[in-house]
Motif scaffolding. Structure first.
Motif, short mmCIF file in Angstrom:
data_model
loop_
_atom_site.label_atom_id
_atom_site.label_comp_id
_atom_site.label_asym_id
_atom_site.label_seq_id
_atom_site.Cartn_x
_atom_site.Cartn_y
_atom_site.Cartn_z
N VAL A 17 0.84 -1.20 0.00
CA VAL A 17 0.00 0.00 0.00
C VAL A 17 0.87 1.25 0.00
CG1 VAL A 17 -1.70 1.34 1.30
CG2 VAL A 17 -1.93 -1.14 1.14
N ARG A 18 1.93 1.25 0.78
CA ARG A 18 2.81 2.41 0.83
C ARG A 18 3.43 2.69 -0.54
NH1 ARG A 18 6.32 3.08 6.15
NH2 ARG A 18 4.16 3.10 6.89
N THR A 19 3.77 1.63 -1.26
CA THR A 19 4.31 1.79 -2.61
C THR A 19 3.27 2.44 -3.52
OG1 THR A 19 5.79 -0.11 -2.38
CG2 THR A 19 5.23 0.57 -4.62
N PHE A 20 2.03 1.99 -3.41
CA PHE A 20 0.95 2.58 -4.20
C PHE A 20 0.78 4.06 -3.88
CE2 PHE A 20 -3.49 4.00 -4.18
CZ PHE A 20 -3.82 3.86 -5.51
N VAL A 21 0.76 4.40 -2.60
CA VAL A 21 0.58 5.79 -2.18
C VAL A 21 1.73 6.65 -2.69
CG1 VAL A 21 0.52 7.34 -0.18
CG2 VAL A 21 -0.83 5.23 -0.17
N VAL A 73 -4.94 -1.14 7.62
CA VAL A 73 -3.65 -0.82 7.01
C VAL A 73 -3.85 0.12 5.82
CG1 VAL A 73 -1.71 -1.77 5.72
CG2 VAL A 73 -2.53 -2.95 7.76
N TRP A 74 -4.79 -0.17 4.96
CA TRP A 74 -5.12 0.67 3.80
C TRP A 74 -5.47 2.08 4.25
CZ3 TRP A 74 -5.13 2.20 -0.96
CH2 TRP A 74 -6.24 2.67 -1.65
N SER A 75 -6.33 2.21 5.25
CA SER A 75 -6.75 3.51 5.73
C SER A 75 -5.59 4.30 6.34
CB SER A 75 -7.86 3.35 6.77
OG SER A 75 -8.99 2.70 6.22
N GLU A 76 -4.77 3.63 7.13
CA GLU A 76 -3.67 4.30 7.80
C GLU A 76 -2.65 4.86 6.81
OE1 GLU A 76 -3.47 2.09 12.16
OE2 GLU A 76 -2.07 1.47 10.57
N GLU A 77 -2.33 4.08 5.80
CA GLU A 77 -1.32 4.54 4.84
C GLU A 77 -1.84 5.70 4.00
OE1 GLU A 77 1.90 3.67 4.74
OE2 GLU A 77 1.35 2.65 6.60
N LEU A 78 -3.12 5.70 3.68
CA LEU A 78 -3.70 6.84 2.98
C LEU A 78 -3.68 8.08 3.87
CD1 LEU A 78 -6.81 5.06 1.41
CD2 LEU A 78 -4.88 6.01 0.12
N ALA A 84 -7.67 13.41 3.39
CA ALA A 84 -8.63 13.53 2.29
C ALA A 84 -8.61 12.29 1.42
CB ALA A 84 -8.32 14.76 1.45
N PHE A 85 -7.43 11.76 1.14
CA PHE A 85 -7.35 10.52 0.37
C PHE A 85 -8.01 9.38 1.13
CE2 PHE A 85 -3.35 12.33 -1.73
CZ PHE A 85 -4.02 12.64 -2.91
N ALA A 86 -7.77 9.34 2.43
CA ALA A 86 -8.38 8.29 3.25
C ALA A 86 -9.90 8.38 3.21
CB ALA A 86 -7.88 8.38 4.69
N SER A 87 -10.44 9.58 3.33
CA SER A 87 -11.90 9.73 3.35
C SER A 87 -12.50 9.34 2.01
CB SER A 87 -12.29 11.15 3.74
OG SER A 87 -11.88 12.09 2.78
N SER A 88 -11.89 9.76 0.93
CA SER A 88 -12.45 9.50 -0.40
C SER A 88 -12.45 8.01 -0.73
CB SER A 88 -11.67 10.27 -1.46
OG SER A 88 -12.31 10.17 -2.71
N PHE A 89 -11.31 7.36 -0.55
CA PHE A 89 -11.22 5.95 -0.91
C PHE A 89 -11.98 5.06 0.06
CE2 PHE A 89 -7.40 7.28 -3.38
CZ PHE A 89 -7.77 6.73 -4.61
N THR A 90 -11.94 5.38 1.35
CA THR A 90 -12.57 4.47 2.31
C THR A 90 -14.09 4.64 2.37
OG1 THR A 90 -12.15 5.96 4.19
CG2 THR A 90 -10.48 4.27 3.70
N ILE A 91 -14.61 5.80 1.98
CA ILE A 91 -16.06 5.89 1.80
C ILE A 91 -16.51 4.81 0.84
CG2 ILE A 91 -17.87 7.26 0.64
CD1 ILE A 91 -17.55 8.18 3.45
N HIS A 92 -15.74 4.63 -0.22
CA HIS A 92 -16.03 3.62 -1.24
C HIS A 92 -15.79 2.21 -0.70
CE1 HIS A 92 -15.96 1.92 -5.40
NE2 HIS A 92 -14.95 1.19 -4.94
N SER A 93 -14.54 1.96 -0.25
CA SER A 93 -14.13 0.58 0.03
C SER A 93 -14.53 0.06 1.40
CB SER A 93 -12.61 0.46 -0.13
OG SER A 93 -11.92 1.27 0.81
N GLU A 94 -14.77 0.95 2.37
CA GLU A 94 -15.08 0.49 3.72
C GLU A 94 -16.50 0.86 4.18
OE1 GLU A 94 -12.41 -1.22 4.50
OE2 GLU A 94 -11.38 -0.27 2.82
N ALA A 248 -13.16 5.94 10.92
CA ALA A 248 -12.79 7.34 11.11
C ALA A 248 -11.73 7.47 12.20
CB ALA A 248 -14.02 8.17 11.47
N ALA A 249 -11.89 6.71 13.28
CA ALA A 249 -10.91 6.76 14.37
C ALA A 249 -9.54 6.30 13.91
CB ALA A 249 -11.40 5.89 15.53
N VAL A 250 -9.51 5.27 13.09
CA VAL A 250 -8.24 4.76 12.56
C VAL A 250 -7.50 5.85 11.79
CG1 VAL A 250 -7.27 3.22 10.79
CG2 VAL A 250 -8.89 2.33 12.48
N THR A 251 -8.21 6.54 10.90
CA THR A 251 -7.56 7.58 10.10
C THR A 251 -7.20 8.79 10.95
OG1 THR A 251 -9.69 8.51 9.39
CG2 THR A 251 -8.71 6.84 7.98
#
Length: 381
Positions: A17-21, A73-78, A84-94, A248-251
């Motif tokens: 995930v870190r590589t992707f980010v 892990v996905w949320s934390e790395e975003l 903002a990246f965390a909110s946008s992607f995790t609204i979708h995926s989580e 939300a708490a995680v991010t």
């Protein structure tokens, strides 16, 4: 502080995930800030790497991980790059994913989930209305039966991913009952006649995440677009809000921890009166307080994550994690701005942007005041 939540598989996934980010998001962050949205090509790239379907069964193109800690892990790395990246992607995926996976019919899952996982079908969830923020039971959007179809009318606001979403899960009142009863969830797809989007809203922070108003002018929806049971939409939302709140708490914690780490490094390099500013007793003590606050909060959030992964997280504990982490996040980042001095108020510094981005976390996913109300009720008050 060593965390015991993860194993070697999670660590390997974090590296990916870190590589992707670092490759897909960090180099283009300024572009996404200017455009106030994340380019579709990045969604497709995330889908190609299996990052958008962590909670989706493999038969529909998802990872089928069955372990919520991978989502963490996905949320934390975003969040470490941008909340903002965390909110946008995790609204979708989580957030949206459980509605489609757990409530969707076999036909709906086949129709939407493969494209959802591939990043071809971006999603949003539309609960909030102009006249009813945290009070979901008071929504005024309506859907009326017309033969086998439903006709949806109303509006929503503050919808993350709303401007670019291809599918939006919409809550609307379908019965004459007041408050929580008589609410149903619908999937509204881009291009349906009567479905319009307002402008991209200009927010104080998080410009990378597009946020919009949505309007529904007699949108005709087939019965096949009902999500879950008719009249039980409020129950469906309440059942899934704990995951949104622990997410939300995680991010919140990941975001605060990253900015604090950068601030500690800054105070070691920045000098005043012939010595590093971090070596002054007040600053040293303040940083000690901040680090302790983040680590103690992290421990509680990790415990809640473990409970959620085991199917044991209560709505009250999710509320505790959400409000407390948001409070700590804002206090920590505000202190980090102070420790940067005048530079902390300059937009080109990450700490200034983080300060702006963090403010909304005390409002969304249920305001901190609502979280305290839930906790208070659990105390019998």
């Amino acid at each position: 502080m060593r965390r015991v939540l993860f194993n070697a598989d999670h660590d390997a996934f974090r590296s990916a995930v870190r590589t992707f980010v670092d490759r897909e998001l960090q180099p283009r962050q300024e572009q996404f800030i200017r455009e106030r949205s994340i380019d579709r090509s990045v969604w497709l790239s995330a889908g190609a790497q299996g990052l958008l379907g962590l909670l989706v069964p493999a038969q529909y193109g998802g990872a089928g991980a069955g372990d919520y800690r991978f989502s963490v892990v996905w949320s934390e790395e975003l969040a470490r790059l941008s909340v903002a990246f965390a909110s946008s992607f995790t609204i979708h995926s989580e957030v949206v994913a459980p509605y489609l996976v757990e409530l969707g019919t076999a036909e709906q899952r086949e129709r939407w989930l493969p494209r959802f996982c591939a990043g071809e079908l971006r999603t949003a969830i539309a609960m909030t209305e102009p006249s009813a923020g945290s009070d979901l039971a008071a929504l005024r959007s309506t859907a009326v039966r017309d033969g086998s179809d439903w006709v949806l009318s109303g509006s929503k606001t503050f919808i993350t991913n709303g401007f670019g979403a291809d599918l939006v899960v919409v809550a609307a009142r379908t019965g004459p009952e007041k408050r929580a009863k008589g609410i149903t969830l619908f999937a509204v797809e881009a291009g349906m006649p009567g479905f319009e989007r307002g402008r991209k809203l200009e927010k104080v922070g998080q410009p990378e995440a597009d946020t919009a108003e949505l309007f529904f002018d007699r949108v005709r929806l087939p019965a096949e677009n009902v999500i879950g049971e008719v009249g039980r939409g409020f129950v469906h939302m309440m059942e899934r809000l704990p995951q949104e709140r622990i997410g939300a708490a995680v991010t919140n914690v990941a975001h605060a921890a990253q900015i604090l780490a950068e601030t500690v490094a800054y105070t070691k390099e920045r000098r005043a009166f012939g010595q590093p500013v971090g070596s002054f007793q007040y600053n040293k003590f303040r940083l000690a307080e901040l680090v302790t606050s983040v680590e103690v909060t992290q421990a509680f959030v990790d415990r809640c994550v473990a409970a959620h992964a085991a199917g044991e997280l209560t709505a009250v504990d999710a509320a505790k994690a959400k409000w407390w982490s948001a409070q700590v996040q804002n206090e920590v980042i505000d202190a980090c701005v102070q420790l940067h001095g005048g530079y902390g108020y300059m937009s080109e510094y990450r700490v200034a942007r983080a300060w702006q981005d963090a403010r909304v976390t005390k409002i969304w996913a249920g305001s901190n005041e609502i979280m305290k109300e839930l906790i208070g009720r659990d105390l019998g008050l």
